[in-house]
Design a protein around this motif. Structure first.
Motif, PDB file in Angstrom:
ATOM      1  N   LEU A  21       0.832  -1.204   0.000  1.00 16.72           N
ATOM      2  CA  LEU A  21       0.000   0.000   0.000  1.00 16.72           C
ATOM      3  C   LEU A  21       0.867   1.255   0.000  1.00 16.72           C
ATOM      4  CD1 LEU A  21      -2.908   0.938   0.187  1.00 16.72           C
ATOM      5  CD2 LEU A  21      -2.657   1.024   2.637  1.00 16.72           C
ATOM      6  N   LEU A  22       1.949   1.221   0.804  1.00 11.10           N
ATOM      7  CA  LEU A  22       2.840   2.382   0.868  1.00 11.10           C
ATOM      8  C   LEU A  22       3.494   2.627  -0.484  1.00 11.10           C
ATOM      9  CD1 LEU A  22       4.596   2.074   4.323  1.00 11.10           C
ATOM     10  CD2 LEU A  22       2.715   3.510   3.620  1.00 11.10           C
ATOM     11  N   GLU A  24       2.321   2.036  -3.307  1.00 12.60           N
ATOM     12  CA  GLU A  24       1.370   2.655  -4.245  1.00 12.60           C
ATOM     13  C   GLU A  24       1.143   4.127  -3.934  1.00 12.60           C
ATOM     14  OE1 GLU A  24      -1.937   0.700  -5.620  1.00 12.60           O
ATOM     15  OE2 GLU A  24      -0.719  -1.002  -6.222  1.00 12.60           O
ATOM     16  N   GLN A  25       1.437   4.536  -2.672  1.00 11.38           N
ATOM     17  CA  GLN A  25       1.192   5.930  -2.302  1.00 11.38           C
ATOM     18  C   GLN A  25       2.285   6.865  -2.788  1.00 11.38           C
ATOM     19  OE1 GLN A  25      -1.565   6.772  -0.952  1.00 11.38           O
ATOM     20  NE2 GLN A  25      -2.168   4.660  -0.725  1.00 11.38           N
ATOM     21  N   LEU A  26       3.408   6.336  -3.245  1.00 12.99           N
ATOM     22  CA  LEU A  26       4.480   7.211  -3.714  1.00 12.99           C
ATOM     23  C   LEU A  26       3.960   8.086  -4.848  1.00 12.99           C
ATOM     24  CD1 LEU A  26       7.475   4.741  -3.790  1.00 12.99           C
ATOM     25  CD2 LEU A  26       7.248   6.751  -2.377  1.00 12.99           C
ATOM     26  N   PRO A  27       4.498   9.290  -4.987  1.00 11.04           N
ATOM     27  CA  PRO A  27       4.000  10.167  -6.054  1.00 11.04           C
ATOM     28  C   PRO A  27       4.465   9.720  -7.433  1.00 11.04           C
ATOM     29  CG  PRO A  27       5.731  11.259  -4.798  1.00 11.04           C
ATOM     30  CD  PRO A  27       5.478   9.959  -4.128  1.00 11.04           C
ATOM     31  N   LEU A  33       3.990   5.882 -13.732  1.00 15.57           N
ATOM     32  CA  LEU A  33       2.633   5.623 -13.252  1.00 15.57           C
ATOM     33  C   LEU A  33       1.932   4.610 -14.156  1.00 15.57           C
ATOM     34  CD1 LEU A  33       0.317   6.373 -11.346  1.00 15.57           C
ATOM     35  CD2 LEU A  33      -0.302   8.152 -12.940  1.00 15.57           C
ATOM     36  N   ARG A  36       3.424   1.237 -13.451  1.00 18.19           N
ATOM     37  CA  ARG A  36       3.551   0.814 -12.067  1.00 18.19           C
ATOM     38  C   ARG A  36       2.886  -0.545 -11.862  1.00 18.19           C
ATOM     39  NH1 ARG A  36      -0.026   4.064  -8.108  1.00 18.19           N
ATOM     40  NH2 ARG A  36      -1.546   2.552  -8.808  1.00 18.19           N
ATOM     41  N   PRO A  37       3.638  -1.504 -11.304  1.00 16.12           N
ATOM     42  CA  PRO A  37       2.989  -2.789 -11.029  1.00 16.12           C
ATOM     43  C   PRO A  37       1.912  -2.606  -9.968  1.00 16.12           C
ATOM     44  CG  PRO A  37       5.365  -2.933 -10.694  1.00 16.12           C
ATOM     45  CD  PRO A  37       5.037  -1.493 -10.866  1.00 16.12           C
ATOM     46  N   ASP A  38       0.924  -3.460 -10.000  1.00 21.67           N
ATOM     47  CA  ASP A  38      -0.140  -3.400  -9.011  1.00 21.67           C
ATOM     48  C   ASP A  38       0.329  -4.166  -7.779  1.00 21.67           C
ATOM     49  OD1 ASP A  38      -2.451  -3.205  -7.692  1.00 21.67           O
ATOM     50  OD2 ASP A  38      -3.717  -3.743  -9.392  1.00 21.67           O
ATOM     51  N   LEU A  66      -9.611  -0.858  -1.248  1.00 24.05           N
ATOM     52  CA  LEU A  66      -8.555   0.142  -1.045  1.00 24.05           C
ATOM     53  C   LEU A  66      -7.984   0.585  -2.387  1.00 24.05           C
ATOM     54  CD1 LEU A  66      -6.268  -0.802   1.939  1.00 24.05           C
ATOM     55  CD2 LEU A  66      -7.294   1.384   1.413  1.00 24.05           C
ATOM     56  N   PHE A  69     -10.202   3.026  -4.107  1.00 24.55           N
ATOM     57  CA  PHE A  69     -10.059   4.399  -3.627  1.00 24.55           C
ATOM     58  C   PHE A  69      -8.799   5.024  -4.217  1.00 24.55           C
ATOM     59  CE2 PHE A  69      -7.923   7.280  -0.771  1.00 24.55           C
ATOM     60  CZ  PHE A  69      -8.825   8.302  -0.773  1.00 24.55           C
ATOM     61  N   GLN A  70      -7.728   4.220  -4.141  1.00 26.05           N
ATOM     62  CA  GLN A  70      -6.419   4.627  -4.640  1.00 26.05           C
ATOM     63  C   GLN A  70      -6.475   5.194  -6.057  1.00 26.05           C
ATOM     64  OE1 GLN A  70      -3.117   5.174  -3.812  1.00 26.05           O
ATOM     65  NE2 GLN A  70      -3.507   3.331  -2.647  1.00 26.05           N
ATOM     66  N   ASN A  71      -7.197   4.508  -6.933  1.00 30.05           N
ATOM     67  CA  ASN A  71      -7.214   4.900  -8.332  1.00 30.05           C
ATOM     68  C   ASN A  71      -8.397   5.779  -8.668  1.00 30.05           C
ATOM     69  OD1 ASN A  71      -4.869   3.460  -9.353  1.00 30.05           O
ATOM     70  ND2 ASN A  71      -5.981   1.670  -8.669  1.00 30.05           N
ATOM     71  N   PRO A 138       0.189  -2.646 -17.029  1.00 32.37           N
ATOM     72  CA  PRO A 138       0.663  -3.252 -15.788  1.00 32.37           C
ATOM     73  C   PRO A 138       0.728  -4.771 -15.835  1.00 32.37           C
ATOM     74  CG  PRO A 138      -0.966  -1.593 -15.318  1.00 32.37           C
ATOM     75  CD  PRO A 138      -0.973  -1.786 -16.788  1.00 32.37           C
TER      76      PRO A 138
ATOM     77  N   ARG B  43     -15.236   6.602   1.072  1.00 30.02           N
ATOM     78  CA  ARG B  43     -14.154   7.311   0.389  1.00 30.02           C
ATOM     79  C   ARG B  43     -13.508   8.331   1.312  1.00 30.02           C
ATOM     80  NH1 ARG B  43     -14.130   6.697  -5.264  1.00 30.02           N
ATOM     81  NH2 ARG B  43     -16.200   5.891  -5.568  1.00 30.02           N
ATOM     82  N   PHE B  46     -11.287   6.587   3.856  1.00 32.00           N
ATOM     83  CA  PHE B  46     -10.018   6.172   3.257  1.00 32.00           C
ATOM     84  C   PHE B  46      -9.103   7.375   3.081  1.00 32.00           C
ATOM     85  CE2 PHE B  46     -11.843   2.188   1.103  1.00 32.00           C
ATOM     86  CZ  PHE B  46     -11.330   1.392   2.102  1.00 32.00           C
ATOM     87  N   ARG B  54       0.385   9.796   2.324  1.00 30.60           N
ATOM     88  CA  ARG B  54       0.762  10.393   1.044  1.00 30.60           C
ATOM     89  C   ARG B  54       1.662  11.599   1.252  1.00 30.60           C
ATOM     90  NH1 ARG B  54      -4.864  10.045  -2.391  1.00 30.60           N
ATOM     91  NH2 ARG B  54      -4.684   7.849  -2.849  1.00 30.60           N
ATOM     92  N   LEU B  57       5.147  10.444   2.100  1.00 28.48           N
ATOM     93  CA  LEU B  57       5.885   9.823   1.007  1.00 28.48           C
ATOM     94  C   LEU B  57       6.226  10.805  -0.103  1.00 28.48           C
ATOM     95  CD1 LEU B  57       4.179   6.373   0.843  1.00 28.48           C
ATOM     96  CD2 LEU B  57       6.478   6.928   1.533  1.00 28.48           C
ATOM     97  N   TYR B 129      -1.356  13.734  -5.083  1.00 32.99           N
ATOM     98  CA  TYR B 129      -1.293  12.371  -5.595  1.00 32.99           C
ATOM     99  C   TYR B 129      -2.035  12.342  -6.913  1.00 32.99           C
ATOM    100  CZ  TYR B 129      -1.946   7.337  -5.804  1.00 32.99           C
ATOM    101  OH  TYR B 129      -1.936   6.036  -6.193  1.00 32.99           O
ATOM    102  N   GLY B 131      -3.754   9.625  -9.542  1.00 31.31           N
ATOM    103  CA  GLY B 131      -4.125   8.225  -9.757  1.00 31.31           C
ATOM    104  C   GLY B 131      -3.948   7.833 -11.203  1.00 31.31           C
ATOM    105  N   ARG B 132      -4.170   6.556 -11.485  1.00 31.70           N
ATOM    106  CA  ARG B 132      -4.093   6.131 -12.873  1.00 31.70           C
ATOM    107  C   ARG B 132      -5.279   6.683 -13.635  1.00 31.70           C
ATOM    108  NH1 ARG B 132      -0.378   1.119 -13.060  1.00 31.70           N
ATOM    109  NH2 ARG B 132      -1.165  -0.143 -11.357  1.00 31.70           N
TER     110      ARG B 132
END
Lengths: 165, 292
Positions: A21-22, A24-27, A33, A36-38, A66, A69-71, A138, B43, B46, B54, B57, B129, B131-132
């Motif tokens: 998870l960390l 994936e949080q990198l900028p 991007l 980036r592997p999943d 998660l 949300f990330q994407n 990916p 959301r 999270f 974030r 990092l 940040y 996202g894709r």
């Protein structure tokens, strides 16, 4: 459940998933991007392969939420794709465990591909038509990442890194 | 699926059944989220959880940029200083002209008894940040409801319109970029004043939709926001036309453009807070006093 506390303890599982998870949080941006592997998917599938009693459908679904949300996607998109990935790994598990890292990664390639295609399909139905096929990039990096991960673990643990389940 | 610790009598469902159950849950999630927006609070949760991570990092990248800037060569700095001086001289000339024009404009507005535009309030925000961008092109900023942001506000950078806030959390917010598919922006062509609708077409591109084939639009025309939607203030640069073509099958021109804002480069953006004033329709009848 007669199981010895071995390498796949909860602490390790949670630790590695948190690390994923960390990462994936990198900028990330630009090509990094896109390629980036999943990491979360790789983590989930790895633990499904080696600790199927602990990491399975439920954890894959949560981790998938998660990732959603990330994407910035629709909730459920990654979750469903990850669950299917877990199913396939469980289905091929005994077979996958026989192989050396290179062959294992080759066998996982179609699984990663299917997961990405599902992401594409669900995103298409739920949100917008995708912009280009970068969604499939990916797949390759996932396979390479898996190869690296399993190779390093082999070196680390010696040849005896068999599953403990 | 034959786990070695499987009991003789199955006590849990088979893998296929569990897969189907989870897929059903997944479909429910997708529907609840995309149709009913029922999961926005999740959301939010999270985002609260991940915002500090974030921010932490991002530090290594910032430090690297700082160090890179420190070792910029002296000669380069001198050149840059000279260039900046020349530019400042040029800008002063235009500033004087602009002052003159704005004074004249104020007079003319006073003559026409128009409302002056309210002073824009802006909030500085930094990119947190990205996202894709497979389906929707978004980026996350480091300001949220705490800075009195709400969804719908326009976001700009030094060179043009970046997009619109679509999700606002306590400490962060998400911008949907102008190049995102289905993101519509009312614009006009700077050279001719012709109004139109610009839409994102993915892959960092935009298109100008529904322009009749006789429209006067050329390559390198600039598109500015028209302000008639009361979302974006008028006159923010949006895109530059890169290709105009005509298709046999469609009654409209195919106009493609690239966004002017540095959508993939900007790290600092501004959120415009002041909303364009509501235009009050003049009441057609004087208010009548009701007889008791």
């Amino acid at each position: 459940m007669s199981r010895t506390q071995s390498s796949g303890s909860w602490r390790r599982i949670l630790g590695s998933l948190t690390l994923a998870l960390l990462l994936e949080q990198l900028p990330w941006s630009g090509w990094a991007l896109a390629l980036r592997p999943d990491f979360l998917l790789i983590g989930v599938l790895f633990w499904t392969l080696h600790q199927p009693a602990r990491v399975g459908f439920g954890s894959a679904f949560l981790v998938g939420l998660l990732a959603d949300f990330q994407n910035g996607g629709v909730f459920g998109q990654h979750a469903m794709a990850y669950v299917v990935g877990v199913y396939l790994v469980l289905f091929l598990r005994l077979r996958l465990l026989q192989f050396d890292p290179l062959r294992q990664a080759t066998q996982l390639f179609p699984i990663f591909l299917l997961v990405q295609l599902l992401l594409l399909l669900i995103g298409w139905l739920a949100a917008n038509p995708p912009s280009g096929l970068t969604v499939l990039l990916p797949v390759t990096s996932n396979t390479v990442m898996w190869l690296v991960l399993v190779g390093v673990l082999r070196l680390w643990h010696g040849k005896g890194m068999q599953d403990r389940a | 699926m034959a786990a070695s610790d499987q009991l003789m009598f199955a006590r849990q469902l088979g893998a296929t059944a569990r897969l189907l159950i989870w897929l059903l849950v997944g479909v429910a999630c997708v529907v609840a989220d995309s149709r009913y927006h029922a999961l926005d609070s999740m959301r939010s949760g999270f985002s609260l959880l991940l915002q500090p991570v974030r921010e932490t990092l991002r530090v290594p990248a910032n430090v690297a940029a700082e160090l890179g800037g420190f070792f910029t060569r002296h000669r380069l700095l001198q050149n840059e200083r000279d260039a900046l001086r020349a530019e400042r001289a040029r800008l002063w000339v235009s500033v004087n002209a602009a002052r003159e024009i704005s004074r004249e404009n104020a007079e003319l507005r006073a003559l026409l008894q128009l409302q002056a535009r309210p002073g824009q309030r802006v909030v500085h925000a930094a990119l947190l940040y990205q996202g894709r961008d497979w389906f929707v092109q978004r980026m996350t900023l480091d300001r949220g409801t705490a800075a009195k942001l709400h969804s719908g506000l326009p976001v700009v950078d030094a060179s043009g319109l970046v997009g619109q806030l679509t999700q606002v959390y306590p400490g962060t917010s998400e911008v949907t970029l102008v190049s995102s598919p289905e993101q519509l922006t009312p614009v006009f062509i700077e050279r001719t004043g012709q109004r139109g609708l610009a839409a994102g077409s993915g892959r960092g591109q935009m298109e100008l939709r529904y322009m009749p084939t006789h429209t006067d639009v050329r390559v390198n025309d600039r598109l500015l926001t028209s302000g008639i939607d009361r979302v974006y203030p008028a006159g923010i640069p949006v895109a530059r036309v890169t290709r105009v073509s005509r298709s046999q099958s469609s009654p409209y021109l195919r106009v493609e453009g690239v966004p002017l804002a540095g959508l993939d480069r900007s790290r600092a953006v501004l959120v415009l807070l002041a909303e364009p004033p509501l235009i009050q329709a003049p009441s057609p009848l004087p208010p009548q006093v009701k007889q008791p």
